[in-house]
Scaffold this motif. Structure first.
Motif, short mmCIF file in Angstrom:
data_model
loop_
_atom_site.label_atom_id
_atom_site.label_comp_id
_atom_site.label_asym_id
_atom_site.label_seq_id
_atom_site.Cartn_x
_atom_site.Cartn_y
_atom_site.Cartn_z
N GLU A 275 0.79 -1.23 0.00
CA GLU A 275 0.00 0.00 0.00
C GLU A 275 0.82 1.28 0.00
OE1 GLU A 275 -3.22 0.10 -0.41
OE2 GLU A 275 -3.42 -2.07 -0.37
N ASN B 77 -8.48 0.69 0.98
CA ASN B 77 -7.11 0.15 1.01
C ASN B 77 -6.48 0.20 2.39
OD1 ASN B 77 -7.14 -0.45 -1.68
ND2 ASN B 77 -6.29 1.54 -2.31
N CYS B 78 -7.24 0.09 3.44
CA CYS B 78 -6.67 0.10 4.79
C CYS B 78 -7.28 -1.04 5.57
CB CYS B 78 -6.94 1.44 5.48
SG CYS B 78 -6.07 1.62 7.04
#
Length: 357
Positions: free
Chosen positions: A303, A354-355
């Motif tokens: 990421e 995206n976490c």
């Protein structure tokens, strides 16, 4: 600004793609930041530690040591050589970074980093000069690098109840002795042939960890969870046996053994230094938290571009990696605060793209 770009949706976090995302014609600005701009990566590391303490600090935290490989081609990148990478489970051409993470009840992220410089590199003046390795930097084992990071955390007043790590670090007696001198509890993995002092027969003697495990009777084994996994509780059978008691009655040494339920012959061993009377479930909880640093590394690579740098020299490596760790910490804190907000709103879902921390 660079950190913001590291958490952008750009697929590859290298100079060209980050510059393109920012609307710049060339990657010169990005590359200058990592190579020749005047700033101190260690000062940013200290800011990172302060940031993590402000939002995630907790006295029940576990400090975790681990390493990861960065695959590289050629021979010019600082510290690169054919060496074992735990990331891929084989020998590859690449660099090795040693990391210290902070697993608190509020979230887990990184505190510190060190680049492992192999003996060949440390002794090669031509390579050192070309890669910009400072004169004061010499060869240090991975456990020694870990000890430096732990010492920095201690001197900065980082609250931590435990230290844990894999066999690379648990098998280093100097590291264990140093932690004992500081009265820092630990649960460190060790190899099956690690010699340990125990009271057997007429007096103290050394025995291999696997031989001591064979002496643990059936009543010692308890089925406990090492934490939640993707498929639910990670259940194993666990047993704990006393090693030689220390002179200080408030501290004890144990051998902690983990046994697979489906494959009973598969055992894992840990050496423990902890306050007298510490419960087996507590030790299991600490041992089970070691996987969180692996998740941190995986997410940081996926990421925030931890391994997507295009720098070869010493300074560039520390600058890129430090900024990537800060970006990871930022995502972790956002997620932790979102979870608090979710609880305050009675469970209303607040999801971050995206976490997945």
């Amino acid at each position: 600004m660079f950190q913001k770009r590291l958490i952008s949706p750009v697929e590859r976090k290298n100079g060209w793609q980050l510059a393109e995302y920012a609307g710049e014609q060339t990657p010169d600005g990005m590359q200058r930041l990592l190579s020749s701009a005047k700033w101190d990566a260690d000062a940013v590391r200290d800011d990172l530690r302060g940031y993590v303490m402000e939002y995630l600090g907790d006295r029940g935290t576990i400090l975790i040591i681990d390493e990861t490989g960065f695959l590289k081609k050629g021979t010019k990148s600082v510290g690169v050589k054919r060496q074992y990478s735990g990331t891929d489970g084989r020998i590859e051409n690449g660099q090795i970074g040693v990391f210290l993470s902070y697993a608190s009840p509020k979230g887990y992220t990184f505190l510190d980093r060190e680049l492992y410089l192999p003996r060949e590199w440390a002794a090669d003046e031509e390579k050192r000069k070309e890669a910009g390795v400072p004169e004061h930097v010499g060869f240090a084992t991975k456990p020694r690098l870990a000890q430096r990071m732990l010492q920095r955390a201690r001197e900065a007043g980082v609250p931590a109840a435990w230290v844990t790590g894999d066999e690379v670090y648990g098998g280093d007696r100097h590291l264990r002795i140093r932690l004992e001198e500081q009265e820092q509890p630990f649960v460190l993995a060790i190899a099956c042939d690690e010699p340990l002092w125990c009271n057997v027969g007429s007096g103290p003697e050394q025995k291999r960890a696997d031989k001591l495990a064979q002496m643990l009777g059936p009543s010692r084994w308890k089925r406990l969870s090492a934490g939640e996994g993707a498929k639910g509780p990670r259940l194993y059978d666990w047993a704990c046996g006393h090693l030689c008691r220390l002179a200080e009655p408030q501290w004890e040494h144990w051998l902690l053994v983990r046994r697979s339920i489906s494959k009973p012959k598969e055992l894992a061993y840990h050496v423990v230094f902890a306050p007298a009377g510490t419960s087996l479930p507590t030790l299991v909880k600490v041992a089970g938290r070691r996987w969180t640093i692996e998740e941190c590394i995986e997410l940081a690579k996926g990421e925030v571009g931890l391994d997507q740098y295009e720098v070869r020299n010493f300074t560039g490596w520390y600058r890129h990696v430090t900024l990537a760790l800060f970006a990871h910490a930022y995502l972790t804190v956002i997620h932790a605060r979102a979870e608090v907000g979710e609880q305050e709103k009675g469970g209303q879902a607040l999801r971050l793209r995206n976490c997945y921390l």
